[in-house]
Design a protein around this motif. Structure first.
Motif, PDB file in Angstrom:
ATOM      1  N   ALA A 411     -70.593 -78.530 -44.136  1.00 42.37           N
ATOM      2  CA  ALA A 411     -69.862 -79.666 -44.713  1.00 42.37           C
ATOM      3  C   ALA A 411     -68.453 -79.748 -44.112  1.00 42.37           C
ATOM      4  O   ALA A 411     -67.955 -80.836 -43.796  1.00 42.37           O
ATOM      5  CB  ALA A 411     -69.760 -79.505 -46.230  1.00 42.37           C
ATOM      6  N   TYR A 412     -67.804 -78.569 -43.942  1.00 40.96           N
ATOM      7  CA  TYR A 412     -66.443 -78.546 -43.384  1.00 40.96           C
ATOM      8  C   TYR A 412     -66.452 -79.090 -41.954  1.00 40.96           C
ATOM      9  O   TYR A 412     -65.600 -79.893 -41.558  1.00 40.96           O
ATOM     10  CB  TYR A 412     -65.907 -77.119 -43.409  1.00 40.96           C
ATOM     11  CG  TYR A 412     -64.503 -76.996 -42.871  1.00 40.96           C
ATOM     12  CD1 TYR A 412     -63.447 -77.639 -43.505  1.00 40.96           C
ATOM     13  CD2 TYR A 412     -64.240 -76.248 -41.719  1.00 40.96           C
ATOM     14  CE1 TYR A 412     -62.154 -77.535 -43.015  1.00 40.96           C
ATOM     15  CE2 TYR A 412     -62.954 -76.146 -41.220  1.00 40.96           C
ATOM     16  CZ  TYR A 412     -61.911 -76.790 -41.872  1.00 40.96           C
ATOM     17  OH  TYR A 412     -60.661 -76.692 -41.384  1.00 40.96           O
ATOM     18  N   ALA A 413     -67.456 -78.649 -41.177  1.00 42.18           N
ATOM     19  CA  ALA A 413     -67.538 -79.095 -39.789  1.00 42.18           C
ATOM     20  C   ALA A 413     -67.826 -80.580 -39.723  1.00 42.18           C
ATOM     21  O   ALA A 413     -67.208 -81.314 -38.952  1.00 42.18           O
ATOM     22  CB  ALA A 413     -68.622 -78.305 -39.059  1.00 42.18           C
ATOM     23  N   THR A 414     -68.731 -81.034 -40.558  1.00 41.49           N
ATOM     24  CA  THR A 414     -69.113 -82.449 -40.478  1.00 41.49           C
ATOM     25  C   THR A 414     -68.089 -83.362 -41.140  1.00 41.49           C
ATOM     26  O   THR A 414     -67.994 -84.534 -40.800  1.00 41.49           O
ATOM     27  CB  THR A 414     -70.493 -82.690 -41.122  1.00 41.49           C
ATOM     28  OG1 THR A 414     -70.442 -82.163 -42.455  1.00 41.49           O
ATOM     29  CG2 THR A 414     -71.608 -82.045 -40.348  1.00 41.49           C
ATOM     30  N   ALA A 415     -67.291 -82.817 -42.052  1.00 49.61           N
ATOM     31  CA  ALA A 415     -66.283 -83.658 -42.722  1.00 49.61           C
ATOM     32  C   ALA A 415     -65.345 -84.267 -41.693  1.00 49.61           C
ATOM     33  O   ALA A 415     -64.823 -85.355 -41.877  1.00 49.61           O
ATOM     34  CB  ALA A 415     -65.489 -82.825 -43.720  1.00 49.61           C
ATOM     35  N   ASP A 416     -65.116 -83.574 -40.619  1.00 44.42           N
ATOM     36  CA  ASP A 416     -64.202 -84.055 -39.602  1.00 44.42           C
ATOM     37  C   ASP A 416     -64.878 -84.916 -38.563  1.00 44.42           C
ATOM     38  O   ASP A 416     -64.323 -85.893 -38.067  1.00 44.42           O
ATOM     39  CB  ASP A 416     -63.579 -82.832 -38.917  1.00 44.42           C
ATOM     40  CG  ASP A 416     -62.109 -83.069 -38.678  1.00 44.42           C
ATOM     41  OD1 ASP A 416     -61.571 -84.035 -39.263  1.00 44.42           O
ATOM     42  OD2 ASP A 416     -61.499 -82.290 -37.919  1.00 44.42           O
ATOM     43  N   SER A 417     -66.090 -84.536 -38.234  1.00 45.55           N
ATOM     44  CA  SER A 417     -66.708 -85.166 -37.077  1.00 45.55           C
ATOM     45  C   SER A 417     -67.819 -86.153 -37.428  1.00 45.55           C
ATOM     46  O   SER A 417     -68.221 -86.944 -36.594  1.00 45.55           O
ATOM     47  CB  SER A 417     -67.282 -84.074 -36.159  1.00 45.55           C
ATOM     48  OG  SER A 417     -68.163 -83.263 -36.908  1.00 45.55           O
ATOM     49  N   ASP A 520     -55.962 -74.989 -47.116  1.00 46.86           N
ATOM     50  CA  ASP A 520     -56.323 -74.420 -45.811  1.00 46.86           C
ATOM     51  C   ASP A 520     -57.677 -73.725 -45.935  1.00 46.86           C
ATOM     52  O   ASP A 520     -58.029 -73.199 -46.996  1.00 46.86           O
ATOM     53  CB  ASP A 520     -55.267 -73.390 -45.369  1.00 46.86           C
ATOM     54  CG  ASP A 520     -53.931 -74.059 -45.088  1.00 46.86           C
ATOM     55  OD1 ASP A 520     -53.929 -75.285 -44.805  1.00 46.86           O
ATOM     56  OD2 ASP A 520     -52.885 -73.391 -45.176  1.00 46.86           O
ATOM     57  N   PRO A 521     -58.484 -73.693 -44.846  1.00 46.79           N
ATOM     58  CA  PRO A 521     -59.822 -73.092 -44.930  1.00 46.79           C
ATOM     59  C   PRO A 521     -59.760 -71.577 -45.200  1.00 46.79           C
ATOM     60  O   PRO A 521     -58.837 -70.905 -44.738  1.00 46.79           O
ATOM     61  CB  PRO A 521     -60.437 -73.397 -43.563  1.00 46.79           C
ATOM     62  CG  PRO A 521     -59.311 -73.787 -42.678  1.00 46.79           C
ATOM     63  CD  PRO A 521     -58.222 -74.315 -43.543  1.00 46.79           C
ATOM     64  N   ALA A 539     -60.570 -77.338 -48.431  1.00 47.02           N
ATOM     65  CA  ALA A 539     -60.337 -77.741 -47.038  1.00 47.02           C
ATOM     66  C   ALA A 539     -61.197 -78.946 -46.705  1.00 47.02           C
ATOM     67  O   ALA A 539     -60.759 -79.901 -46.040  1.00 47.02           O
ATOM     68  CB  ALA A 539     -60.637 -76.584 -46.104  1.00 47.02           C
ATOM     69  N   ILE A 540     -62.458 -78.904 -47.221  1.00 41.35           N
ATOM     70  CA  ILE A 540     -63.359 -80.045 -46.996  1.00 41.35           C
ATOM     71  C   ILE A 540     -62.777 -81.283 -47.673  1.00 41.35           C
ATOM     72  O   ILE A 540     -62.705 -82.371 -47.082  1.00 41.35           O
ATOM     73  CB  ILE A 540     -64.770 -79.735 -47.550  1.00 41.35           C
ATOM     74  CG1 ILE A 540     -65.413 -78.590 -46.752  1.00 41.35           C
ATOM     75  CG2 ILE A 540     -65.649 -80.971 -47.543  1.00 41.35           C
ATOM     76  CD1 ILE A 540     -66.651 -77.985 -47.404  1.00 41.35           C
ATOM     77  N   GLU A 546     -58.196 -87.392 -46.178  1.00 43.21           N
ATOM     78  CA  GLU A 546     -57.379 -87.883 -45.065  1.00 43.21           C
ATOM     79  C   GLU A 546     -58.164 -88.820 -44.165  1.00 43.21           C
ATOM     80  O   GLU A 546     -57.631 -89.779 -43.628  1.00 43.21           O
ATOM     81  CB  GLU A 546     -56.811 -86.697 -44.270  1.00 43.21           C
ATOM     82  CG  GLU A 546     -55.662 -86.021 -45.022  1.00 43.21           C
ATOM     83  CD  GLU A 546     -55.114 -84.782 -44.345  1.00 43.21           C
ATOM     84  OE1 GLU A 546     -55.663 -84.381 -43.301  1.00 43.21           O
ATOM     85  OE2 GLU A 546     -54.143 -84.209 -44.882  1.00 43.21           O
ATOM     86  N   ARG A 547     -59.474 -88.565 -44.020  1.00 46.73           N
ATOM     87  CA  ARG A 547     -60.272 -89.481 -43.205  1.00 46.73           C
ATOM     88  C   ARG A 547     -60.383 -90.839 -43.861  1.00 46.73           C
ATOM     89  O   ARG A 547     -60.643 -91.842 -43.188  1.00 46.73           O
ATOM     90  CB  ARG A 547     -61.682 -88.916 -42.949  1.00 46.73           C
ATOM     91  CG  ARG A 547     -61.675 -87.809 -41.946  1.00 46.73           C
ATOM     92  CD  ARG A 547     -63.044 -87.615 -41.330  1.00 46.73           C
ATOM     93  NE  ARG A 547     -63.449 -88.715 -40.481  1.00 46.73           N
ATOM     94  CZ  ARG A 547     -64.659 -88.835 -39.936  1.00 46.73           C
ATOM     95  NH1 ARG A 547     -65.574 -87.906 -40.191  1.00 46.73           N
ATOM     96  NH2 ARG A 547     -64.965 -89.851 -39.171  1.00 46.73           N
ATOM     97  N   HIS A 548     -60.138 -90.892 -45.171  1.00 47.20           N
ATOM     98  CA  HIS A 548     -60.138 -92.183 -45.869  1.00 47.20           C
ATOM     99  C   HIS A 548     -58.730 -92.773 -45.953  1.00 47.20           C
ATOM    100  O   HIS A 548     -58.481 -93.710 -46.702  1.00 47.20           O
ATOM    101  CB  HIS A 548     -60.722 -92.021 -47.285  1.00 47.20           C
ATOM    102  CG  HIS A 548     -62.217 -91.924 -47.276  1.00 47.20           C
ATOM    103  ND1 HIS A 548     -62.887 -90.747 -46.963  1.00 47.20           N
ATOM    104  CD2 HIS A 548     -63.197 -92.841 -47.512  1.00 47.20           C
ATOM    105  CE1 HIS A 548     -64.181 -90.940 -47.015  1.00 47.20           C
ATOM    106  NE2 HIS A 548     -64.415 -92.218 -47.348  1.00 47.20           N
ATOM    107  N   GLY A 549     -57.795 -92.159 -45.212  1.00 47.09           N
ATOM    108  CA  GLY A 549     -56.435 -92.696 -45.178  1.00 47.09           C
ATOM    109  C   GLY A 549     -55.594 -92.287 -46.373  1.00 47.09           C
ATOM    110  O   GLY A 549     -54.518 -92.862 -46.602  1.00 47.09           O
TER     111      GLY A 549
END
Ligand code: ADP
Length: 596
Positions: A411-417, A520-521, A539-540, A546-549
């Protein structure tokens, strides 16, 4: 370059000082000039008064002699010596002699000679010149160191004859025009001076005069010498048909900076002119000298000051260059740091991507292990010893922990990408679902979860679900055992296009100094080890927010517990579905996706 600027500055300083020095010299010159002007006016007045006073002394002295000569019956050598004796004590400057002069027609000359031989010098010899009236000195008292001259006919000298006639005609004392005394005719020409005679008529039977002669240069020197000193140049002239310079007092070079002074002096029946001019002694500082002195002093001062000025300037420029160099180095340093940070971010992205791949690839084998553990437990239910059952339980718990860790990592990896599928989401439904799940979990003390009015927002439903799942899950989880979890979920409008959601609990809380780090992770607050967790949930959440602004932070809840606050974009007023477009976010650079 710096040295050149320093030199230019120093040069400007020199020019400035020279200008100031010149201006000061000029001003000082003006002051001195006015003072010298006043001095000169005073001096001229004193000179004029001296000359007038001296002439007056001559006049009075001769008038006394003439008056005295009118009184006795006869004037002989002895009487004349008595009459004129006071003159010797009067210190009359330039005075040559005082004579008694008588007039005689040519025919009377022998008679007159006889008479005056009897009264005066027995050797008297009258020497008439030409025919007509003659004027003979018959008695004489020299006032200089030369012998008396008697018997000379003054008629041969026009200036002497004129003054005698004028005095006779007017009955008043008169002064002659300037001429060379007969008395001086035997002197070398260079020593002869222009002189005057002062003639006073004496009231007697025959035309008689007392005549005093004085030399112009000696008179002027003594009359004004003290007053003029070396500061005034004086010329004595007489008015007549033409101006004749009689005598001059010329001590030094004349200074043309000041105008001269001219005055007329009344002498008996004539006028003299005095021409007074200042000499360089009176005005020494007004000439070029003062300017030159001031300029030299100014130049020396300027040069003396130019050195420290240029040294200061050069030092200042060097310091400025050092500051510029240090600033450049600092900029380069900042740039290097930015590069390193960028590289670190890239490395982190790579690592997170790698962790995501690993987590993804480990899921299948882990599922297999989990499956076989369950099969083993079912198949061997009655055959295993108590110890073996405990081993199997631990194995199963381990696989569960590993499963949740892999899920969180993924989930952490995909939350960003992961591509962001933004759509309008009704938070009340989403939150109700999660609350339902959490409340349904088997627990001795079911949580109290209070949900306020939830808005409609724009976002990726899967990711939004992760936010609420983690935050509400933590709020329920981090509660002291034995007390039911109490959670409040609410939302308020923030600005025209956002909502702020709050999730507050009454759990164990987070110490203030730890609050900035919990996002922080792999960070777990000390004391929370007794609760299961991976340190990845918040962290997720931050990545997704933040990805939602939006932004997220945590604070203490009044009365104990924690209060998480985050913002999400509000849905437009009219419900519209905006499925499809990607929202920009910090990790949108990464294109790696893990669709399951
Ligand atoms: P974890 O999987 O450990 O829960 P999180 O990232 O969700 O990881 O949380 C990080 C740490 O923050 C937790 O280990 C816990 O110490 C603390 N924490 C998170 N939420 C709360 C909360 N609601 N109350 C108290 N502590 C919390």
């Amino acid at each position: 370059m710096v040295e050149r600027k320093g030199s230019i500055l120093a040069l400007s300083g020199v020019v400035l000082f020279l200008t100031v020095a010149a201006a000061l010299a000029l001003a000082a010159g003006q002051v001195l000039y006015s003072r010298a002007e006043a001095d000169f006016a005073r001096k001229s007045e004193v000179i004029e008064r001296s000359v007038t006073a001296e002439i007056e002394r001559y006049r009075v002295a001769l008038a006394d002699v003439a008056a005295a000569a009118s009184v006795p019956e006869k004037v002989d050598a002895a009487a004349f010596a008595d009459l004129t004796e006071p003159l010797t004590r009067r210190r009359l400057p330039g005075a040559a002699a005082v004579n008694l002069v008588v007039a005689a027609a040519t025919a009377d000359v022998p008679t007159v000679q006889r008479r005056w031989r009897a009264l005066g010098d027995p050797a008297l010899r009258l020497r008439p010149v030409g025919a007509g009236q003659h004027f003979f000195s018959v008695l004489s008292r020299p006032l200089d160191d030369r012998p008396p001259r008697l018997g000379v006919d003054a008629a041969k000298v026009p200036e002497a004859r004129d003054v005698l006639l004028r005095a006779q005609n007017t009955g008043q004392m008169a002064i002659s025009r300037a001429y060379r005394l007969l008395r001086d005719s035997e002197l070398p020409v260079a020593e002869q001076q222009l002189s005057f005679v002062l003639a006073a008529p004496v009231a007697r039977n025959e035309p008689t005069w007392v005549v005093m002669a004085f030399r112009g240069t000696d008179f002027l020197r003594e009359a004004i010498g003290l007053a003029a000193g070396d500061e005034a140049d004086v010329t004595l002239s007489e008015f007549g048909t033409s101006v004749v310079t009689v005598a001059e007092w010329r001590p030094e070079r004349v200074d043309d900076a000041l105008p001269g002074y001219e005055t007329t002096i009344d002498v008996p029946q004539r006028a003299w002119q005095l021409d007074i001019r200042p000499t360089v002694s009176l005005l020494p500082p007004t000439g070029v000298g003062l300017q030159v002195t001031a300029t030299i002093i100014g130049t020396v001062l300027a040069l003396v000051l130019a050195v420290p000025i240029s040294v200061l300037w050069i030092a200042r420029e060097r310091a400025a260059r050092q500051v510029i160099r240090a600033t450049d180095e600092l900029r380069a340093d900042i740039h290097r740091r930015e590069q390193i940070e960028h590289e670190l971010r890239m490395r982190e992205v790579e690592l997170v991507g790698f962790a995501g791949v690993v987590a993804h690839d480990l899921r299948a084998p882990l599922a297999m292990v989990t499956g076989y553990v369950e099969v083993l437990r079912d198949e061997t239910a009655g055959l295993l010893t108590e110890d073996h059952r405990v081993f199997l339980d631990r194995l199963q718990a381990g696989t569960h922990r590993m499963h949740s860790m892999l899920e969180d990592l993924l989930a952490y990896a995909t939350a960003d990408s992961m591509p962001l599928r933004a759509t309008e989401v009704d938070l009340s439904g989403l939150v109700a679902e999660i609350v339902g799940e959490l409340c349904a979990a088997p627990s001795a003390l079911p949580p109290h979860i209070q949900v306020g009015e939830m808005p409609r927002v724009v976002g990726d439903p899967t990711l939004l679900r992760q936010i609420f799942y983690n935050l509400v899950g933590n709020a329920v989880k981090y509660t002291e055992p034995g007390a039911p979890a109490t959670v409040e979920i609410s939302a308020v409008q923030q600005g025209p296009s956002a909502y702020r959601v709050e999730i507050a609990d009454r759990g164990i809380g987070i110490p203030p100094d730890q609050r900035a780090h919990v996002f922080d992770p792999f960070i777990r607050v000390a004391g929370s080890e007794r609760f299961p967790g991976t340190g990845l949930g918040l962290a997720i959440v931050r990545r997704v927010v933040e990805r939602h602004g939006g932004r997220i932070d945590v604070d203490g809840n009044i009365g104990g517990g924690s209060r998480f606050r985050f913002t999400l974009p509000a849905a437009p007023a009219a419900p519209t579905r905006t499925e499809g477009p990607e929202m920009a976010g910090p990790s949108a650079l990464s294109s790696r996706g893990h669709g399951d």
